[in-house]
Write an enzyme that holds these catalytic residues in place. Structure first.
Site, short mmCIF file in Angstrom:
data_model
loop_
_atom_site.label_atom_id
_atom_site.label_comp_id
_atom_site.label_asym_id
_atom_site.label_seq_id
_atom_site.Cartn_x
_atom_site.Cartn_y
_atom_site.Cartn_z
N GLY A 8 -4.91 8.81 5.99
CA GLY A 8 -4.10 9.89 6.53
C GLY A 8 -2.92 10.27 5.64
O GLY A 8 -2.65 11.45 5.42
N ASP A 20 3.67 -0.62 11.57
CA ASP A 20 2.44 -1.26 11.10
C ASP A 20 2.41 -2.76 11.32
O ASP A 20 1.43 -3.42 10.95
CB ASP A 20 2.20 -0.93 9.62
CG ASP A 20 1.65 0.48 9.45
OD1 ASP A 20 1.08 1.00 10.42
OD2 ASP A 20 1.80 1.05 8.35
N LYS A 65 0.84 -1.20 0.00
CA LYS A 65 0.00 0.00 0.00
C LYS A 65 0.88 1.26 0.00
O LYS A 65 0.64 2.21 -0.74
CB LYS A 65 -0.88 -0.06 1.25
CG LYS A 65 -1.60 1.20 1.65
CD LYS A 65 -2.52 0.94 2.83
CE LYS A 65 -1.86 1.10 4.18
NZ LYS A 65 -1.97 2.43 4.77
N LYS A 97 -3.03 6.95 15.29
CA LYS A 97 -3.43 6.28 14.05
C LYS A 97 -4.96 6.33 13.92
O LYS A 97 -5.60 7.17 14.51
CB LYS A 97 -2.90 4.84 14.06
CG LYS A 97 -1.37 4.75 14.12
CD LYS A 97 -0.75 5.24 12.83
CE LYS A 97 0.76 5.05 12.80
NZ LYS A 97 1.35 5.45 11.53
#
Length: 433
Positions: free
Chosen positions: A91, A309, A21, A336
């Site tokens: 974000g 992550d 991603k 987050k």
């Protein structure tokens, strides 16, 4: 939609890691900032990368796609004037595009997720852009945010790095296009340095020159540069794969995950090393991770800032390890999609885990015998929390029900399909609150 995870003793099979991603969103952006046509092979398909696709289209890029690639004709330094942009709940996409939108006369980023992205602060970037001559209207640093730009100026720019590295990345995408040369100085501490490394890697591939100090606290950026149209190949995604690998480590398993490069700059690559330190039987060669889990793990201490992550998935594995594990230097997990320390640990406790929190630490007292489960759990609309809680469900004594599990689509839409393919007992059910 909710998901019910029923205890599953054995996982077996082979999957292809999803595409990254982080790399996909960055390649989409540099392709849009180029004049000419770029091709991106194996792009990720997730809500975040879809948000970047949608927004660069709105800003004037031509985006054509088929099964395996996206072809983008960029707008260079001349994005189209547009009234508003919808970044969904992404974000990084918001922050990168706030910088690029400073070339636009007047654009508003709307607030579609008031309970998630809408709560996240962006003061540090707003402050930096304001000092570069960009007028910004905002709601105490939060969405909706209106950028009244036109002509941002380079020069000496300061940005804080102690909440998120995304503010710095946003400026690194913007400053090469400015008339002036720039020097970017990072104040305080810089979180998630490895992700800045990914930004610099992509910028270099796009033909941009940036001189970075070794500690990433100062950058010299020549102005008047142009992004070049290029061909990119997106690598496999470690943050999403971390959950699959942790699930394999806590069960009896024979699981293979392909497309995970050993020399990747993704910090979450550390999940492989951490699982090895926990004595999970695994090998990693030629882009293939092979886990032959026996469900027996040892506690670990780990500096989570290198692999933000993947921390939640590693914590889920540590729930079943022998001894006390400590994940430190993880305060930025609090900023987050939800507070990934307090919110996540509250849900783990419901399931029967023995966990404690400090401001920037997660401490896990392992329960090798498993946890009770048999509870409904709130995942706080957070894709990483959903994946991590599903790992715990595999080793609970009773099933757990994860509310709003469809939010996993933010980064890994087929996560539960992949788990099922490996034999996990998971089923979708209508949500109930």
């Amino acid at each position: 939609m909710d998901v019910i995870v029923t205890p599953t003793p054995k996982l077996q099979g082979k999957i292809e890691a999803l595409s990254s991603k982080n790399y996909t969103t960055r390649y989409l952006l540099v392709a849009a900032l180029a004049e000419g046509t770029s091709t991106i092979y194996f792009p990720a398909h997730s809500e975040d990368s879809d948000a970047m696709r949608r927004c660069i289209r709105d800003l004037g890029a031509i985006v054509e796609e088929d099964e395996e690639k996206i072809v983008i004709t960029g707008f260079g330094r001349h994005p189209k004037a547009v009234d508003q942009l919808d970044v969904g709940n992404a974000g990084a996409v918001l922050r990168f595009l706030m910088a690029i939108a400073s070339f636009c006369p007047d654009v508003t980023f709307i607030n579609r997720y008031p309970d998630s992205l809408g709560k996240r602060p962006h003061h540090d970037l707003i402050e930096s852009l304001s000092k570069m001559g960009v007028t910004i209207e905002h709601n105490e640093g939060k969405l909706p945010i209106t950028i009244k730009g036109g002509k941002p100026r380079g020069g000496h720019i300061q940005v804080s790095g102690n909440i998120s590295s995304q503010f710095l990345s946003a400026l690194l995408f913007l400053t090469p296009l400015l008339e002036e040369d720039s020097e970017i100085e990072v104040l305080h501490d810089l979180k998630s340095k490895v992700v800045v490394g990914q930004t610099l890697e992509v910028l270099e591939q796009a033909g941009i020159v940036i001189h970075a100090d070794e500690d990433y606290m100062r950058f010299r950026v020549p102005g008047r540069q142009s992004y070049q149209a290029k061909t990119y190949h997106v690598q496999g995604d470690y943050p999403g794969s971390a959950a699959i690998l942790a699930a394999a480590a806590v069960t009896e398993s024979d699981v293979i995950v392909n497309r995970l490069m050993e020399n990747s700059k993704q910090g979450e690559r550390a999940v492989v090393d951490v699982l090895k330190m926990m004595e999970a039987p695994l090998t990693h060669e030629n882009g293939v991770v092979h886990v032959r889990g026996n469900g027996k793990l040892k506690a670990v201490e780990f500096d989570g800032d290198h692999a933000t992550d993947a921390v939640l998935a590693m914590v889920a594995a540590a729930v079943f390890a022998e001894g006390t594990s400590r994940f430190y230097n993880v305060e930025n997990l609090r900023y987050k999609e939800c507070d990934r320390i307090t919110d996540y640990l509250n849900e783990l406790r419901k399931a029967g885990a023995n966990v404690e929190e400090r401001q920037s630490e997660i401490i896990v007292h392992g329960r090798p015998e498993g946890v009770e489960g048999g509870v409904d759990i709130n995942a706080h609309y957070d894709h990483r929390v959903i994946m991590a809680l599903s790992i715990v469900g595999l080793r609970s004594k009773q099933p757990i029900r994860i509310h709003d599990a469809h939010h996993v689509a933010k980064s890994y839409p087929i996560y539960f399909d992949h788990l099922k393919a490996l034999g996990a007992n998971v089923e979708w059910v209508e949500g109930s609150h």
